[in-house]
Write an enzyme that holds these catalytic residues in place. Structure first.
Site, PDB file in Angstrom:
ATOM      1  N   GLY A  21       0.801  -1.211   0.000  1.00 31.04           N
ATOM      2  CA  GLY A  21       0.000   0.000   0.000  1.00 31.04           C
ATOM      3  C   GLY A  21       0.834   1.261   0.000  1.00 31.04           C
ATOM      4  CG  MET A  22       0.324   6.204  -0.278  1.00 28.67           C
ATOM      5  SD  MET A  22      -1.002   7.434  -0.463  1.00 28.67           S
ATOM      6  CE  MET A  22      -1.804   7.314   1.164  1.00 28.67           C
ATOM      7  CG  LEU A  23       1.995   4.229   5.995  1.00 27.28           C
ATOM      8  CD1 LEU A  23       2.823   5.508   5.987  1.00 27.28           C
ATOM      9  CD2 LEU A  23       1.017   4.219   7.172  1.00 27.28           C
ATOM     10  CG  ASP A  47      -5.811 -13.678   5.324  1.00 28.99           C
ATOM     11  OD1 ASP A  47      -6.184 -12.584   5.816  1.00 28.99           O
ATOM     12  OD2 ASP A  47      -6.594 -14.623   5.084  1.00 28.99           O
ATOM     13  CE1 TYR A 136     -10.926   2.691   7.966  1.00 28.94           C
ATOM     14  CE2 TYR A 136     -11.386   4.916   8.726  1.00 28.94           C
ATOM     15  CZ  TYR A 136     -10.484   3.959   8.309  1.00 28.94           C
ATOM     16  OH  TYR A 136      -9.154   4.263   8.223  1.00 28.94           O
ATOM     17  CE  LYS A 140      -7.514   1.785  11.263  1.00 31.27           C
ATOM     18  NZ  LYS A 140      -6.348   1.017  10.742  1.00 31.27           N
TER      19      LYS A 140
END
Length: 307
Positions: A21-23, A47, A136, A140
């Site tokens: 991913g981006m980060l 996973d 969401y 989190k």
């Protein structure tokens, strides 16, 4: 038997989950630049919803620090698929925390401003009450709670917000694209936050991990966002300015004009007191970061979308 002696060797190096991913890409780049040994595990390689797979991965690689960049980030989809989001955002960090407890690794877990209600008028402190208003946010928060409960002395939750970078889809890249397609843009001006460059956050995670290993950064919650604040409208005007076009082509509007399945926080500004207390400089002003990030983001987008 001491858990860290389970495999007969001392933990060393870094392991990055969500590495594709981006980060995750930016974390790996910062680690490489700093000369740190790092193992990259993307979604295909690990996973996080599989507890046994997570346990085996950490027992095999034996990292000293794990950086969890993996997450379900489709905010609106989580409203109707909360169980799937929870498996990644809640169960995944729980499995990582349990595996870190067995091997003695430090865990840096990236979380979000969505754990707050978003109705404050001053920056949220790290210990401010949580009250997520979306599926969401709830998922989190579950991940945060699992990390802090399982790893009270070696678990770190780093909340970020309004993240952008060159390596993934995000608001900045979308606005760059739309500038070339539309004469004017209506952008929300009643949501406030801190645009944060993923490369800056990656550097902060590196410093935090080193501080954790050195014993200078206590475990717990930290806020990893840029300094200063703006609205999506203000951010878009700055993007247009950096593109060399007229910022007045951006017009302010309200959240009511862009109703989404999941409610967006009206106020996502986070305080950075714990980083300062740990001797780690909080991130710079969002404008300075965007100015430095912009050439790379623009170059990557043009390469991916040639005329």
């Amino acid at each position: 038997m001491n858990p860290t002696e389970e495999q007969g060797n001392t933990p060393a190096g870094w392991l990055v989950t969500g590495a594709g991913g981006m980060l995750g890409q930016d974390v790996l780049a910062r680690l490489a630049a700093a000369g740190e040994q790092a193992t990259a595990l993307d979604r295909a390689a690990l996973d996080l919803t599989d507890a046994d797979a997570v346990r085996r991965a950490l027992a095999h690689h034996r990292p000293a620090v794990v950086v969890n960049c993996a997450a379900w980030t489709a905010v609106d989809d989580a409203e109707t698929r909360e169980a799937e989001a929870l498996a990644i955002n809640g169960d995944g960090p729980a499995h990582l925390a349990a595996a870190c407890a067995r091997t003695g690794a430090v865990l840096l877990h990236v979380s979000t401003d969505y754990v707050f209600a978003g109705d404050a008028a001053t920056p949220y402190a790290e210990d401010a009450p949580t009250a997520p208003r979306s599926a969401y946010g709830r998922t989190k928060l579950a991940g945060e709670q699992a990390v802090l409960k399982t790893l009270p002395d070696s678990g770190y939750v780093v909340r970020t917000a309004w993240l952008y970078g060159a390596g993934g889809g995000n608001f900045v890249r979308t606005m760059i694209k739309l500038e070339g397609l539309k004469e004017t843009l209506d952008v929300v001006d009643d949501q406030r936050g801190q645009p944060t460059w993923s490369a800056d956050l990656a550097g902060l995670l590196l410093e935090l991990g080193r501080g954790a290993l050195a014993g200078t950064a206590p475990a717990g919650v930290y806020h990893g966002t840029s300094s200063g604040e703006t609205t999506w409208y203000g951010l878009t005007r700055e993007i247009f300015r950096l593109l060399g076009t007229d910022p007045d082509r951006v017009r302010p509007t309200t959240s009511e004009a862009f109703v989404r399945p999941a409610p967006r926080p009206a106020y996502s500004v986070l305080g950075h007191e714990r980083f300062a207390a740990a001797g780690i400089e909080p991130l710079r002003d969002w404008r300075a970061a965007l100015t430095e990030a912009f050439p790379e983001i623009h170059r990557v987008r043009e390469k991916e979308n040639p005329a």
